[in-house]
Design an enzyme around this catalytic site. Structure first.
Site, short mmCIF file in Angstrom:
data_model
loop_
_atom_site.label_atom_id
_atom_site.label_comp_id
_atom_site.label_asym_id
_atom_site.label_seq_id
_atom_site.Cartn_x
_atom_site.Cartn_y
_atom_site.Cartn_z
N THR A 53 0.86 -1.19 0.00
CA THR A 53 0.00 0.00 0.00
C THR A 53 0.90 1.24 0.00
OG1 THR A 53 -1.76 -1.15 1.16
CG2 THR A 53 -1.87 1.23 1.19
N PHE A 107 1.16 5.16 0.74
CA PHE A 107 0.54 6.21 1.55
C PHE A 107 1.14 7.56 1.17
CE2 PHE A 107 -1.58 3.68 4.90
CZ PHE A 107 -1.02 2.43 4.67
O1 LIG Z 1 -7.52 -0.65 7.96
C1 LIG Z 1 -6.32 -0.38 8.08
O2 LIG Z 1 -5.57 -0.98 8.85
C2 LIG Z 1 -5.76 0.69 7.26
O3 LIG Z 1 -4.73 1.22 7.61
C3 LIG Z 1 -6.47 1.08 5.99
C4 LIG Z 1 -5.95 0.35 4.75
C5 LIG Z 1 -6.53 1.03 3.45
O4 LIG Z 1 -7.31 1.95 3.52
O5 LIG Z 1 -6.16 0.55 2.37
C6 LIG Z 1 -4.49 0.47 4.67
C7 LIG Z 1 -3.71 -0.52 4.22
C8 LIG Z 1 -4.28 -1.79 3.72
O6 LIG Z 1 -4.31 -1.66 2.31
C9 LIG Z 1 -5.67 -2.02 4.19
C10 LIG Z 1 -6.40 -1.03 4.73
#
Ligand SMILES: O=C(O)C(=O)C[C@]1(C(=O)O)C=C[C@@H](O)C=C1
Length: 398
Positions: free
Chosen positions: A282, A284
């Site tokens: 992911t 950010f």
């Molecule tokens: O729910 C979490 O733990 C988050 O940090 C959110 C979140 C997102 O929004 O994509 C962040 C990383 C992962 O891809 C899954 C969920």
């Protein structure tokens, strides 16, 4: 034990329990509660909730203070009030100079950087905040909007929010919010996301009928969850799902969350690395009130958003301004232009959807080539905004 700790926290902190998102399938009261990790003394237990909560708290004067367990159960809003009053009484603030201290772990007065993230303790976003600013004060926020607002209102110094995932794709809400707010992108963090299937002690995989998690996390584990025949239920964040399962001592439901969430909320890990691909990353964005001075000393990325006139080849032309100058595009995303979602053609015979285009390219705004490309694009774009020029994150680790 974790559930008992949660119950105690909830009793003393009922005012901090945040509201349930009406779109969620779960029919329970708390979507996020303050949870004290007995193993960590690093963070205070507070969560930033929506601005309406802030107003309520201001009017009834209720603040934070020590919970019955003696911990700093501080409501961030209570801390923020004196700051806002101070700002109200002060002469208008002069524009702050551009800052290049975006990666520093302390702000100008030497205190730790306060970084807002969406979710509660144990969420992947918290890990991303800590990767961006090791030793920061990570501040949980109820929703993405709240994190944006927290930076704008000087409650925190930065926000770290997910923008795209290698399996699930873009997080559209944050694209929309980038435009609605006037924050600047000052950095990016790539985090390897390794999901676990969690359940209460004594519960086995065969006992589970359903699984709770953030919709992105559920999508990233599609194959495993289908194979196990589990019904998916969406909640605000992965750690919130773990907390919910632990607090309600659920026997038929598990959570998809991190191994950190398992230890914070006292759950067992039934399966590890359940995402559809081991390379699950992911990305950010790090957001701040001021932009940084773009450099050329390392690889920089620039993020822009623009809209175009309707017509044949206009999108092709807009992307050609980068190709002509050998500038590499790393991401393109289109979103509906909300205030003006439909556009009539010249002869009114047809109506088209109208779009905003978000483009990331590999160049710094300090680079003449990039400036020329944007000047060229500006000749025919109906709207153009630079969201930020920031160092690319080449490392993907947890
Ligand atoms: O729910 C979490 O733990 C988050 O940090 C959110 C979140 C997102 O929004 O994509 C962040 C990383 C992962 O891809 C899954 C969920």
């Amino acid at each position: 034990m974790a559930a008992a700790a949660a119950a105690a926290s909830i009793n003393t902190l009922s005012h901090q329990i945040t509201t349930v998102n009406p779109n969620h399938k779960i029919n329970s009261k708390p979507s996020a509660v303050i949870f004290h990790n007995p193993h960590s003394k690093r963070r205070r237990n507070f969560i930033i909730s929506s601005s309406s909560d802030h107003k309520n708290n201001q009017s009834n004067g209720f603040g934070g203070g020590k919970g019955s367990n003696g911990n700093d159960n501080i409501n961030i809003n209570a801390k923020a009030i004196p700051l806002l009053r101070f700002l109200d009484d002060s002469p208008p603030l002069l524009p702050r100079p551009l800052s290049s201290s975006y990666l520093s772990n302390s702000v100008s007065d030497g205190s730790r950087v306060r970084v807002a993230y969406q979710g509660i303790r144990g969420a992947y976003s918290e890990s991303a905040a800590e990767k961006a600013y090791p030793n920061c004060e990570a501040v949980p926020c109820e929703q993405f909007d709240t994190a944006f607002e927290a930076v704008e209102r000087w409650l925190v110094d930065r926000a770290v929010l997910p923008i795209e995932n290698s399996l699930g794709g873009s997080i559209h809400r944050n694209y929309d919010l980038l435009l609605r707010h006037r924050l600047h992108i000052v950095g990016e963090v790539k985090l390897a996301v390794r999901h676990c299937l969690l359940a209460n002690p004594g519960v086995k995989v065969e006992d589970l009928n359903r699984v709770l998690s953030h919709p992105q996390a559920l999508a990233q584990c599609e194959n495993t969850l289908t194979r196990l025949g589990l019904v998916r239920e969406a909640v605000d964040d992965t750690a919130g799902a773990a907390m919910h399962v632990a607090f309600h001592k659920l026997k038929d439901a598990g959570a998809v969350a991190s191994s950190d969430a398992a230890s914070i909320y006292g759950l067992n890990i039934l399966a590890q690395d359940i995402q559809d691909d081991s390379d699950n990353v992911t990305r950010f964005l790090i957001l701040a009130r001021e932009p940084i001075i773009p450099g050329t000393d390392r690889v920089f990325k620039t993020s822009i958003v623009f809209s175009l006139e309707e017509g044949p080849g206009v999108l092709f032309k807009s992307l050609a301004v980068f190709a002509l100058r050998k500038i590499n595009l790393t991401k393109i995303e289109s979103r509906p232009l909300r205030k003006q979602p439909l556009r009539a053609s010249d002869d009114n015979s047809n109506r088209y959807f109208d779009y905003l285009f978000y483009v990331d390219f590999e160049a710094s705004m300090a680079d003449q080539n990039a400036q020329n490309a944007l000047r060229h694009l500006n000749e025919f774009a109906t709207f153009l905004r630079v969201l930020g020029s920031y160092p690319a994150d080449a490392r993907t680790d947890t």
